[in-house]
Design an enzyme around this catalytic site. Structure first.
Site, PDB file in Angstrom:
ATOM      1  N   HIS A  72       0.841  -1.203   0.000  1.00  0.00           N
ATOM      2  CA  HIS A  72       0.000   0.000   0.000  1.00  0.00           C
ATOM      3  C   HIS A  72       0.877   1.254   0.000  1.00  0.00           C
ATOM      4  O   HIS A  72       1.736   1.405   0.856  1.00  0.00           O
ATOM      5  CB  HIS A  72      -0.907   0.019   1.236  1.00  0.00           C
ATOM      6  CG  HIS A  72      -2.087  -0.898   1.110  1.00  0.00           C
ATOM      7  ND1 HIS A  72      -3.198  -0.799   1.914  1.00  0.00           N
ATOM      8  CD2 HIS A  72      -2.337  -1.915   0.242  1.00  0.00           C
ATOM      9  CE1 HIS A  72      -4.079  -1.728   1.552  1.00  0.00           C
ATOM     10  NE2 HIS A  72      -3.576  -2.426   0.559  1.00  0.00           N
ATOM     11  N   TYR A 201      -9.057   5.496   7.572  1.00  0.00           N
ATOM     12  CA  TYR A 201      -9.102   5.915   8.982  1.00  0.00           C
ATOM     13  C   TYR A 201     -10.175   6.989   9.085  1.00  0.00           C
ATOM     14  O   TYR A 201     -10.053   8.045   8.458  1.00  0.00           O
ATOM     15  CB  TYR A 201      -7.756   6.476   9.428  1.00  0.00           C
ATOM     16  CG  TYR A 201      -6.678   5.421   9.609  1.00  0.00           C
ATOM     17  CD1 TYR A 201      -6.435   4.852  10.854  1.00  0.00           C
ATOM     18  CD2 TYR A 201      -5.885   5.010   8.538  1.00  0.00           C
ATOM     19  CE1 TYR A 201      -5.445   3.887  11.029  1.00  0.00           C
ATOM     20  CE2 TYR A 201      -4.890   4.048   8.703  1.00  0.00           C
ATOM     21  CZ  TYR A 201      -4.676   3.489   9.960  1.00  0.00           C
ATOM     22  OH  TYR A 201      -3.696   2.539  10.132  1.00  0.00           O
ATOM     23  N   PRO A 293      -3.439   0.940  18.846  1.00  0.00           N
ATOM     24  CA  PRO A 293      -3.201   0.403  17.497  1.00  0.00           C
ATOM     25  C   PRO A 293      -3.380   1.406  16.362  1.00  0.00           C
ATOM     26  O   PRO A 293      -3.064   1.082  15.219  1.00  0.00           O
ATOM     27  CB  PRO A 293      -4.224  -0.737  17.384  1.00  0.00           C
ATOM     28  CG  PRO A 293      -5.253  -0.466  18.415  1.00  0.00           C
ATOM     29  CD  PRO A 293      -4.591   0.301  19.513  1.00  0.00           C
ATOM     30  N   LYS A 297       1.777   0.397  14.943  1.00  0.00           N
ATOM     31  CA  LYS A 297       3.200   0.348  15.282  1.00  0.00           C
ATOM     32  C   LYS A 297       3.625  -0.836  16.155  1.00  0.00           C
ATOM     33  O   LYS A 297       4.818  -1.132  16.253  1.00  0.00           O
ATOM     34  CB  LYS A 297       3.609   1.635  16.042  1.00  0.00           C
ATOM     35  CG  LYS A 297       3.512   2.892  15.226  1.00  0.00           C
ATOM     36  CD  LYS A 297       4.714   3.037  14.322  1.00  0.00           C
ATOM     37  CE  LYS A 297       4.560   4.155  13.324  1.00  0.00           C
ATOM     38  NZ  LYS A 297       4.762   3.766  11.956  1.00  0.00           N
ATOM     39  N   TYR A 385       3.953   7.330   9.657  1.00  0.00           N
ATOM     40  CA  TYR A 385       3.234   6.080   9.397  1.00  0.00           C
ATOM     41  C   TYR A 385       4.159   5.023   8.792  1.00  0.00           C
ATOM     42  O   TYR A 385       4.098   3.856   9.186  1.00  0.00           O
ATOM     43  CB  TYR A 385       2.041   6.350   8.468  1.00  0.00           C
ATOM     44  CG  TYR A 385       1.043   5.224   8.437  1.00  0.00           C
ATOM     45  CD1 TYR A 385       0.057   5.118   9.419  1.00  0.00           C
ATOM     46  CD2 TYR A 385       1.081   4.256   7.441  1.00  0.00           C
ATOM     47  CE1 TYR A 385      -0.860   4.074   9.408  1.00  0.00           C
ATOM     48  CE2 TYR A 385       0.173   3.209   7.420  1.00  0.00           C
ATOM     49  CZ  TYR A 385      -0.796   3.129   8.407  1.00  0.00           C
ATOM     50  OH  TYR A 385      -1.692   2.084   8.396  1.00  0.00           O
TER      51      TYR A 385
END
Ligand code: RFL
Ligand code: PHB
Length: 394
Positions: A72, A201, A293, A297, A385
Site C-alpha cells: 500500500h 481511517y 493500534p 506500530k 506512518y
C-alpha cells in the site's frame, strides 16, 4: 537443558528472535504458555513497515509474505463525511507499507522453526526467571506435571504485556509510564472484499472507525466503543449498521457485509518500561511497551527491538563485546518513544473524547483540514506512518 538464549514467549517477537539467532548460529529455546494454534488464533496486527519486511527476509521467511502481502502506497483519512488520500509513497520518497496479518507472519516463523527442528516448548506452565543478575541465569517451567530447568547465558522476555519477565524485574530498577484511553476497539474479521483498496481511517462524531483488510477477499474493520461494551452486545448486524454510519456515502454504498469470523474488543493503552535490560534479562516487544493500534506500530516495534537484541548478542558472542547489550535499552527506547508519540497523537486526532464536547470535534476537523491541505502536514503523517529506518539516529 542448557542453551545460550532462553526466549520466554512464542508470539511474533519471540519467534522472530529465535529465527534471527538461528541464522547466526546462536542456539535458543522458546517457552510458550499457550498452544501454537491458540497463538495463531489471536487476530491482531495487519500492517508491516519496510523494516519489518526486511527482517522477515533476513530471517529467511519472506517468501510467502512477498507473494501474498499487499503493498500500500497510501491510505485515506475520512472526516466531515469526505475522504482524502495521504499519498505516503510520494510524500516519503517512495516508501510503502505492506498488508500481511500477524497470524500469517507468525505462522511463517513457526513453520521455519519446525523445518529447522528448533525447540519450542508449548504449554509451558508457571514459567519463572532466576539469577539474571548473575552470568548464569535460569528459567524454570512446568510441563506434564514435572518441573524443568533451563540454564542459559541470557533471557529474552518476549512474553507480551501480561508476561512474567517484566513482572520479575526488581521494582527499584524499573520505571513504567502509562496512559489508558477511555474506549476500546471492537474488531470484526469477515470473508468479504474490503470496502476500499487501501485503508480508511475515519473520524466521525459517532466515534472512530477503521477499514482494513487481510487480502482482496478478507476484511478487518474496527469501531471505537465504550469500555463498558461487551462483545456479546454487538450482533454482526449492529456492527455493520454502526460501521455504515461512520463511513462516507460512497463507502457506505459499496460495503459488502457477511458473517464475522472473529469479533473481539481490545482496550487502548500507551505504556513504556524503562529500562529494557535487567542484568542478563532483556525485554522486547509488548513485554516492554504498548501503543494504541491507531498508528499500526506495535508489531513493527517488536520486530525492531528483536533486531537490536540480536545484534547485541552477536556482538557479545562474536566480538566478545558488551557494548551492544549495554546500549540495548537506549537504542530501542528512542525509537519506541517516537512511535509512542505518533500513536498517541493519531489516537487523539481520530477518536471521539466525550469530555471534549462539540468543540473537541471541531478542533479535530480543523487539524485534519490543515494536515491534508498542507504538504508539510501530510508529509509529517506519512513519514511517521511508514516508520523510522533501522539505523535511525546513528
Ligand atoms: P504477544 O503477541 O503478546 O506475544 C507474547 C507471547 O508470550 C506468551 N506468554 C508467555 N509464555 C510463557 N510464559 C509466560 N508467563 C507467558 N506470558 C505470555 C503469550 O501467550 C504470547 O504468545 O507479544 P509480541 O510477540 O511482543 O508481539 C507484539 C504484537 O502482538 C503487538 O504489538 C501487535 O499485535 C499490536 N498491534 C498492531 N501492531 C502493528 O504493528 N500493526 C498493526 O496494524 C497492529 N494492529 C495490534 C493491532 C494489536 C491489537 N490488539 C488486539 C491489542 C490491532 C489490535 C486490535
Ligand atoms: C489491522 O488491519 O488490524 C490494522 C491496521 C491498521 C491499524 C490497526 C490495525 O492501524
Amino acid at each position: 537443558m542448557r542453551v545460550q538464549v532462553a526466549i520466554v514467549g512464542g508470539g511474533p517477537a519471540g519467534h522472530l528472535l529465535g529465527q534471527l539467532l538461528h541464522k547466526v548460529g546462536i542456539d535458543a529455546v522458546i517457552l510458550e504458555r499457550q498452544t501454537g494454534d491458540y497463538v495463531l488464533g489471536r487476530i491482531r496486527a495487519g500492517i508491516l513497515e519496510q523494516v519489518c519486511i526486511d527482517l522477515m527476509d533476513e530471517a529467511g521467511v519472506g517468501e510467502r509474505m512477498h507473494k501474498e502481502g499487499l503493498i500500500h502506497g497510501g491510505f485515506d483519512m475520512l472526516f466531515k463525511g469526505e475522504r482524502h488520500r495521504i499519498d505516503m509513497n510520494k510524500l516519503t520518497g517512495g516508501k510503502n507499507v505492506m498488508v500481511y496479518g500477524q497470524t500469517e507472519l507468525t505462522r511463517d516463523l513457526m513453520d521455519a522453526r519446525k523445518a529447522a527442528s528448533l525447540t519450542t516448548i508449548y504449554e509451558a506452565g508457571n514459567v519463572t526467571v532466576h539469577d539474571f543478575d548473575t552470568a548464569k541465569p535460569r528459567v524454570r517451567y512446568e510441563k506434564d506435571g514435572q518441573t524443568h530447568e533451563i540454564e542459559c547465558d541470557f533471557i529474552a522476555g518476549c512474553d507480551g504485556f501480561h508476561g512474567v519477565c517484566r513482572a520479575s524485574a526488581p521494582r527499584n530498577a524499573i520505571r513504567e509510564y502509562e496512559k489508558i484511553y477511555p474506549f476500546g476497539w471492537l474488531g470484526v474479521l469477515s470473508e468479504t472484499p474490503p470496502v476500499h483498496e487501501e485503508l480508511i481511517y475515519a473520524n466521525s462524531p459517532r466515534g472512530f472507525a477503521l477499514s482494513s483488510q487481510r487480502s482482496h477477499t478478507r476484511s478487518r474493520y474496527y469501531l471505537q466503543v465504550p469500555l463498558t461494551d461487551k462483545v456479546e452486545d454487538w450482533s454482526d448486524e449492529a456492527f455493520w449498521q454502526e460501521l455504515r454510519l461512520r463511513l462516507d456515502p460512497e463507502a457506505r454504498a459499496k460495503l459488502v457485509t457477511g458473517p464475522s469470523i472473529e469479533k473481539s474488543i481490545a482496550p487502548l493503552r500507551s505504556f513504556v518500561t524503562e529500562p529494557m535490560r535487567f542484568g542478563r534479562m532483556f525485554l522486547a516487544g509488548d513485554a516492554a511497551h504498548i501503543v494504541p493500534p491507531t498508528g499500526a506500530k506495535g508489531l513493527n516495534l517488536a520486530a525492531t527491538d528483536v533486531k537490536y537484541l540480536c545484534s547485541a548478542l552477536i556482538e557479545f558472542y562474536r566480538d566478545k563485546s558488551e557494548a551492544g547489550i549495554d546500549h540495548y535499552s537506549q537504542r530501542c527506547l528512542r525509537r519506541i518513544w517516537r512511535a509512542e508519540r505518533f500513536s498517541w497523537w493519531f489516537t487523539g486526532l481520530m477518536h471521539r473524547f466525550p469530555e471534549n464536547g462539540e468543540i473537541g470535534q471541531k478542533f479535530q476537523e480543523a487539524e485534519l483540514d490543515y494536515l491534508i491541505h498542507s504538504e508539510a502536514g501530510a508529509r509529517s503523517v506519512a513519514e511517521n506512518y511508514v516508520g523510522l529506518p533501522l539505523n535511525f539516529g546513528e
